[in-house]
Scaffold this active site. Structure first.
Site, short mmCIF file in Angstrom:
data_model
loop_
_atom_site.label_atom_id
_atom_site.label_comp_id
_atom_site.label_asym_id
_atom_site.label_seq_id
_atom_site.Cartn_x
_atom_site.Cartn_y
_atom_site.Cartn_z
N ARG A 116 46.95 -24.17 -28.45
CA ARG A 116 47.22 -22.81 -27.95
C ARG A 116 46.45 -22.66 -26.65
O ARG A 116 45.23 -22.79 -26.63
CB ARG A 116 46.77 -21.76 -28.96
CG ARG A 116 46.57 -20.40 -28.33
CD ARG A 116 46.38 -19.28 -29.31
NE ARG A 116 47.61 -19.02 -30.02
CZ ARG A 116 47.83 -17.90 -30.73
NH1 ARG A 116 46.90 -16.98 -30.81
NH2 ARG A 116 48.97 -17.72 -31.35
N HIS A 175 56.20 -19.14 -27.47
CA HIS A 175 55.49 -19.27 -28.77
C HIS A 175 56.53 -19.79 -29.78
O HIS A 175 57.03 -19.04 -30.61
CB HIS A 175 54.95 -17.89 -29.16
CG HIS A 175 53.95 -17.90 -30.27
ND1 HIS A 175 53.46 -19.05 -30.87
CD2 HIS A 175 53.32 -16.86 -30.89
CE1 HIS A 175 52.59 -18.71 -31.79
NE2 HIS A 175 52.49 -17.40 -31.84
N GLN A 183 56.30 -19.31 -33.70
CA GLN A 183 56.49 -17.92 -34.13
C GLN A 183 57.99 -17.61 -34.29
O GLN A 183 58.42 -17.09 -35.32
CB GLN A 183 55.88 -16.98 -33.07
CG GLN A 183 56.04 -15.51 -33.42
CD GLN A 183 55.18 -15.09 -34.59
OE1 GLN A 183 54.00 -15.35 -34.61
NE2 GLN A 183 55.78 -14.42 -35.57
N ASP A 213 56.27 -6.54 -29.71
CA ASP A 213 55.01 -7.28 -29.58
C ASP A 213 54.09 -6.41 -28.71
O ASP A 213 54.55 -5.44 -28.09
CB ASP A 213 55.30 -8.64 -28.90
CG ASP A 213 54.06 -9.50 -28.74
OD1 ASP A 213 53.05 -9.25 -29.44
OD2 ASP A 213 54.09 -10.43 -27.91
N CYS A 273 55.40 -9.99 -34.27
CA CYS A 273 54.69 -11.26 -34.49
C CYS A 273 53.25 -11.05 -34.95
O CYS A 273 52.66 -11.95 -35.55
CB CYS A 273 54.72 -12.09 -33.21
SG CYS A 273 54.05 -11.22 -31.78
N ARG A 330 54.86 -18.32 -41.08
CA ARG A 330 54.25 -19.21 -40.08
C ARG A 330 53.74 -20.48 -40.77
O ARG A 330 53.86 -21.58 -40.25
CB ARG A 330 53.09 -18.50 -39.36
CG ARG A 330 53.50 -17.38 -38.43
CD ARG A 330 54.24 -17.89 -37.22
NE ARG A 330 53.44 -18.87 -36.50
CZ ARG A 330 52.43 -18.58 -35.66
NH1 ARG A 330 52.13 -17.32 -35.41
NH2 ARG A 330 51.75 -19.54 -35.06
N1 NVA Z 1 52.46 -11.95 -26.64
C1 NVA Z 1 51.26 -12.07 -27.46
C2 NVA Z 1 51.60 -12.81 -28.70
C3 NVA Z 1 50.44 -12.96 -29.66
C4 NVA Z 1 50.82 -13.73 -30.90
C5 NVA Z 1 50.18 -12.75 -26.67
O1 NVA Z 1 50.47 -13.75 -25.99
O2 NVA Z 1 49.03 -12.30 -26.70
N1 CP Z 2 51.32 -14.25 -34.21
C1 CP Z 2 50.28 -15.02 -33.87
O1 CP Z 2 50.42 -16.08 -33.27
O2 CP Z 2 49.07 -14.54 -34.28
P1 CP Z 2 47.64 -15.08 -33.82
O3 CP Z 2 47.52 -14.75 -32.34
O4 CP Z 2 46.65 -14.31 -34.64
O5 CP Z 2 47.58 -16.54 -34.04
#
Ligand code: NVA
Ligand code: CP
Length: 300
Positions: free
Chosen positions: A100, A127, A130, A219, A259, A287
């Site tokens: 990530r 992502h 997800q 989101d 998400c 997930r």
């Molecule tokens: N769009 C959000 C998704 C988190 C799972 C982010 O990138 O922070």
């Molecule tokens: N939805 C998701 O990826 O959650 P986290 O950012 O907590 O991993």
């Protein structure tokens, strides 16, 4: 170079269906492969996480493997050494790399030089785990259908881009309700539009986006790495909040997805998030199941 999942379009339509079906068999206990027996998995996080970290670590254990958690501060990807060097070093120790991070190009570079599969656990661009998991959740709740209508309301971010990515491979009617300054990635919009079985509407009218939709999805308005834009995003996106009035516009059968993590009271109201129409915690659970299936697929 091994097979990897940097974005959903790395998989063909047939492969996505194979992963979804494998996920179903694994979730229901019909299959319990252990492709990671005796192996470790590097879990690299340069951004925070709850779901991704825990679901990957648990999933890796359930596939017989051992997770090795590595923070951005330690690995300093691209700073202490090149991404290519880190990819080759990690490949000597582990059977799979999950990452990530911010720049999507770093994940692609890692996948290019790694000799083990790389799985994207979120970048600024996409992502994939997800949205593959969310599609599985949608299928569970709405039943298997040829096509679903998904209305995404809010910031055109990595989640929106991943829905578009999926629409390039599976038939989807995607409606993005967003502000003119918050559109999703133009190349991914074009790729989704190029699939004759899918359709894409981008509108600044939230009611238009949700008419007849099977799913209302949202989101956070400001993603990780964009928190300095929070006030600007709130100003531009507040009319796209998923609340009871907007849900009513969609019709009585639409389900609500997010998400997570959610900023309750901003992009979604408590009333909607806690209602019987909301499947957000099923998404979180899935997930685990989808990532196990993705890893098993890549390791087969
Ligand atoms: N769009 C959000 C998704 C988190 C799972 C982010 O990138 O922070
Ligand atoms: N939805 C998701 O990826 O959650 P986290 O950012 O907590 O991993």
């Amino acid at each position: 170079m091994s097979r990897s999942l940097c974005q959903i379009t790395d998989f063909s339509t047939a492969e996505i269906k194979e992963v979804l079906d494998l996920c179903e068999r694994m979730k229901t206990g019909k299959e319990a492969p252990k492709p990671l027996a005796g192996k470790s998995v590097a879990c690299v996080f340069t951004k925070e996480s709850l779901r991704t970290r825990v679901s990957f670590e648990v999933g890796i254990s359930e596939l017989g493997g051992q997770p090795v958690y590595i923070t951005g501060k330690e690995i300093k990807l691209g700073e202490r050494e090149t991404v290519a060097d880190a990819a080759q070093v990690l490949s000597r120790y582990v059977g799979l790399i999950m990452i990530r991070t911010f720049a999507h190009s770093d994940v692609e570079e890692l996948a290019k030089y790694a000799t083990v599969p790389v799985v994207n656990g979120l970048t600024d661009l996409v992502h994939p785990c997800q949205i593959l998991g969310d599609y599985f959740t949608m299928r569970e709740h709405l039943g298997k259908r040829d096509k679903y209508a998904v209305a995404y309301l809010g910031d055109g971010n990595n989640i929106t881009n991943s829905w578009l990515n999926l629409a390039a491979r599976l038939p989807l009617d995607i409606r993005v309700g967003t502000d003119g300054d918050c559109h999703p990635d133009a190349d991914l919009v074009a790729q989704a539009k190029a699939n004759p079985d899918s359709s894409v509407l981008i509108t600044d009218d939230p009611k238009e986006a949700v008419q007849g939709a099977d799913v209302l999805y949202t989101d956070v308005w400001a993603s990780m790495g964009q928190k300095h834009l929070v006030e600007e995003k709130e100003r531009k996106l507040k009319k796209f909040q998923i609340n009871s009035a907007l849900l009513e516009e969609a019709g009585p059968k639409a389900i609500v997805m997010h998400c997570l993590p959610a900023e309750r009271g901003k992009e979604i109201t408590n009333e909607v998030m806690d209602s019987s129409r909301s499947v957000v915690f099923d998404e979180a659970e899935n997930r685990l199941h989808i990532q196990k299936a993705i890893m098993a697929f890549l390791l087969k």
